[in-house]
Design an enzyme around this catalytic site. Structure first.
Site, mmCIF file in Angstrom:
data_model
loop_
_atom_site.group_PDB
_atom_site.id
_atom_site.type_symbol
_atom_site.label_atom_id
_atom_site.label_comp_id
_atom_site.label_asym_id
_atom_site.label_seq_id
_atom_site.Cartn_x
_atom_site.Cartn_y
_atom_site.Cartn_z
ATOM 1 N N CYS A 130 34.021 30.570 32.007
ATOM 2 C CA CYS A 130 33.509 30.997 30.690
ATOM 3 C C CYS A 130 33.748 29.946 29.601
ATOM 4 O O CYS A 130 33.192 30.044 28.511
ATOM 5 C CB CYS A 130 34.154 32.303 30.267
ATOM 6 S SG CYS A 130 33.872 33.605 31.458
ATOM 7 N N HIS A 160 33.415 33.183 22.704
ATOM 8 C CA HIS A 160 32.898 33.627 23.998
ATOM 9 C C HIS A 160 32.720 35.143 23.942
ATOM 10 O O HIS A 160 33.590 35.868 23.454
ATOM 11 C CB HIS A 160 33.886 33.224 25.090
ATOM 12 C CG HIS A 160 33.559 33.832 26.415
ATOM 13 N ND1 HIS A 160 32.290 33.803 26.951
ATOM 14 C CD2 HIS A 160 34.327 34.508 27.319
ATOM 15 C CE1 HIS A 160 32.289 34.416 28.102
ATOM 16 N NE2 HIS A 160 33.513 34.858 28.357
ATOM 17 N N ASN A 185 28.882 39.763 29.273
ATOM 18 C CA ASN A 185 29.545 38.461 29.403
ATOM 19 C C ASN A 185 28.692 37.565 30.314
ATOM 20 O O ASN A 185 28.602 37.813 31.509
ATOM 21 C CB ASN A 185 30.939 38.701 30.000
ATOM 22 C CG ASN A 185 31.718 37.416 30.231
ATOM 23 O OD1 ASN A 185 31.173 36.320 30.140
ATOM 24 N ND2 ASN A 185 32.999 37.566 30.546
HETATM 25 N N1 COA Z 1 34.429 53.063 33.531
HETATM 26 C C1 COA Z 1 35.368 54.015 33.407
HETATM 27 N N2 COA Z 1 36.685 53.769 33.612
HETATM 28 C C2 COA Z 1 37.036 52.538 33.953
HETATM 29 C C3 COA Z 1 36.096 51.500 34.107
HETATM 30 C C4 COA Z 1 34.744 51.804 33.896
HETATM 31 N N3 COA Z 1 33.766 50.899 34.012
HETATM 32 N N4 COA Z 1 36.756 50.363 34.451
HETATM 33 C C5 COA Z 1 38.065 50.659 34.514
HETATM 34 N N5 COA Z 1 38.237 51.969 34.212
HETATM 35 C C6 COA Z 1 39.497 52.726 34.178
HETATM 36 C C7 COA Z 1 40.570 52.098 35.023
HETATM 37 O O1 COA Z 1 40.441 52.507 36.360
HETATM 38 C C8 COA Z 1 41.823 52.625 34.363
HETATM 39 O O2 COA Z 1 42.020 53.936 34.802
HETATM 40 P P1 COA Z 1 43.524 54.465 35.101
HETATM 41 O O3 COA Z 1 44.226 54.399 33.768
HETATM 42 O O4 COA Z 1 43.288 55.868 35.578
HETATM 43 O O5 COA Z 1 44.096 53.540 36.113
HETATM 44 C C9 COA Z 1 41.440 52.705 32.881
HETATM 45 O O6 COA Z 1 40.004 52.684 32.841
HETATM 46 C C10 COA Z 1 42.005 51.566 32.039
HETATM 47 O O7 COA Z 1 41.772 50.353 32.711
HETATM 48 P P2 COA Z 1 42.209 48.990 32.070
HETATM 49 O O8 COA Z 1 41.815 47.883 32.984
HETATM 50 O O9 COA Z 1 43.643 49.056 31.640
HETATM 51 O O10 COA Z 1 41.288 48.981 30.744
HETATM 52 P P3 COA Z 1 41.267 47.965 29.576
HETATM 53 O O11 COA Z 1 41.422 48.658 28.298
HETATM 54 O O12 COA Z 1 42.137 46.753 29.832
HETATM 55 O O13 COA Z 1 39.751 47.455 29.623
HETATM 56 C C11 COA Z 1 38.480 45.572 30.365
HETATM 57 C C12 COA Z 1 39.251 46.830 30.768
HETATM 58 C C13 COA Z 1 38.051 44.864 31.642
HETATM 59 C C14 COA Z 1 37.282 45.997 29.560
HETATM 60 C C15 COA Z 1 39.380 44.651 29.509
HETATM 61 O O14 COA Z 1 40.626 44.524 30.115
HETATM 62 C C16 COA Z 1 38.790 43.297 29.298
HETATM 63 O O15 COA Z 1 37.752 43.141 28.692
HETATM 64 N N6 COA Z 1 39.520 42.257 29.749
HETATM 65 C C17 COA Z 1 39.159 40.886 29.533
HETATM 66 C C18 COA Z 1 37.905 40.546 30.205
HETATM 67 C C19 COA Z 1 37.545 39.151 29.961
HETATM 68 O O16 COA Z 1 37.673 38.656 28.888
HETATM 69 N N7 COA Z 1 37.113 38.547 31.042
HETATM 70 C C20 COA Z 1 36.557 37.323 31.070
HETATM 71 C C21 COA Z 1 37.237 36.208 30.474
HETATM 72 S S1 COA Z 1 36.011 35.336 30.874
#
Ligand code: COA
Length: 328
Positions: free
Chosen positions: A113, A255, A285
């Site tokens: 990214c 980004h 993304n």
């Molecule tokens: N729909 C519904 N629930 C979902 C889900 C979806 N698409 N994806 C994950 N969950 C659930 C998980 O299973 C978890 O459930 P649990 O608490 O029962 O285990 C809960 O939601 C929380 O998951 P978590 O991963 O802690 O959520 P988060 O607040 O961290 O958000 C992202 C997840 C991926 C959106 C976030 O972490 C993110 O954007 N991270 C950075 C991504 C990024 O920048 N990536 C690229 C760099 S290039």
């Protein structure tokens, strides 16, 4: 002598995949995706649309804006983790599709990214150090739909396909578009965002294919925490290096991965929301393409004007990250 960006272009496939479509594919909801990420829809390439097809479309638009003909280009640098083939490079495929002369230098690199931020430094430095390059193209393009596990709700809601391109020209007048650039990496954290299979370490065998190792894996919350600190720190370093203050920045173009990450960066840098360019809700993304697509839309809509000071910042797999200051 200066190295200036004189054209920008972007491309996104026509096919739109909405959060409502995803609700039918995995256990998720429009509400979860919108509140956790800010994404409403993303674009998905046609089955026969390759990474270099998308990159070529974006590059054509950038060359048109710059008024540069294919036979003038002497360098193509292509940032991608989803090249059409392992050999040749997406840059060589693009050269052929654009009818760019056979003496041009062409290569791919990957910084995930962070591809655009890395690429702007790479192209500027190459043009400064060598007499060979007078007009160059940088492309950031991904077909992430091809490395997405469409049964994994943790990742499949986040990504989309798209391309962006910049034309760089050597000018007689001094003054570069790039005022400062900081790019960094930390290979120690590589497993939290990776595609484990398909390389020499873990080749794709039937067994590894069944384990879905060909798909992108991410520990989202770990990435989230690292991303904010890394982008804020390099942004402050890039601002200092350019001898500016954050109040001098006209536009922050981060980004486009997650709205909560973008808001946290803006707050910590003291850059208010009305100076932050986002289009995450429409594209998700798109990795190496995301900053370029956002900047292209802002330039073409008249938001970003000639002379504006821009702060670009990105974070991605590797881990890689960085920030740059441009005078547009
Ligand atoms: N729909 C519904 N629930 C979902 C889900 C979806 N698409 N994806 C994950 N969950 C659930 C998980 O299973 C978890 O459930 P649990 O608490 O029962 O285990 C809960 O939601 C929380 O998951 P978590 O991963 O802690 O959520 P988060 O607040 O961290 O958000 C992202 C997840 C991926 C959106 C976030 O972490 C993110 O954007 N991270 C950075 C991504 C990024 O920048 N990536 C690229 C760099 S290039």
């Amino acid at each position: 002598m200066g190295i200036r960006i004189t054209g920008i272009g972007s491309y996104a496939p026509d096919r739109i995949l909405t959060n409502q479509d995803l609700e039918k594919m995995v256990e998720t909801s429009d509400d979860w995706i919108t509140t956790r990420t800010g994404i409403k829809e993303r674009r998905i390439a046609k089955d026969d649309e390759t990474t270099s097809d998308m990159g070529t479309n974006a590059a054509r638009k950038a060359m048109e804006m710059a008024g540069v003909a294919p036979d003038e280009i002497d360098l193509i640098v292509f940032a991608t983790i989803t090249a059409d083939t392992r050999l040749p490079s997406a840059a060589c495929h693009t050269q052929r599709k654009l009818n760019i002369r056979s003496s041009a230098a062409c290569f791919d690199f990957q910084a995930a990214c962070s591809g655009t931020v890395y690429g702007i430094e790479i192209v500027t430095a190459m043009m400064k150090c060598s007499r060979s390059y007078k007009k160059a193209i940088l492309i950031g393009c991904e077909r992430l739909s091809s490395v997405t596990d469409w049964t994994d709700r943790n990742s499949c809601v986040l990504f989309g396909d798209g391309a962006a391109s910049f034309v760089f020209e050597k000018t007689k007048e001094p003054g570069d578009t790039l005022l400062s650039s900081i790019i960094k990496a930390d290979g120690a954290e590589s497993e939290i965002l990776c595609i484990p299979g398909g390389g020499t370490q873990t080749p794709i065998t039937p067994e590894n294919y069944d384990k879905k190792l060909q798909f992108l894996k991410m520990e989202g919350n770990k990435v989230f925490k690292l991303a904010v600190n890394a982008m804020v720190n390099t942004s402050n370093e890039a601002i200092d290096l350019a001898r500016l203050k954050s109040s001098d920045i006209n536009w922050l173009i981060p980004h486009q991965a997650n709205m909560r990450i973008i808001n946290a960066i803006g707050t910590r840098l003291g850059i208010s929301n009305d100076r932050v360019i986002t289009n995450l809700s429409k594209y998700g993304n798109t990795s190496a393409a995301s900053i370029g697509i956002a900047l292209d839309e802002a330039v073409r809509s008249g938001k970003v004007k000639k002379g504006d000071l821009l702060l670009l910042t990105a974070f991605g797999g590797g881990m890689t990250w960085g920030s740059s200051i441009l005078r547009w």
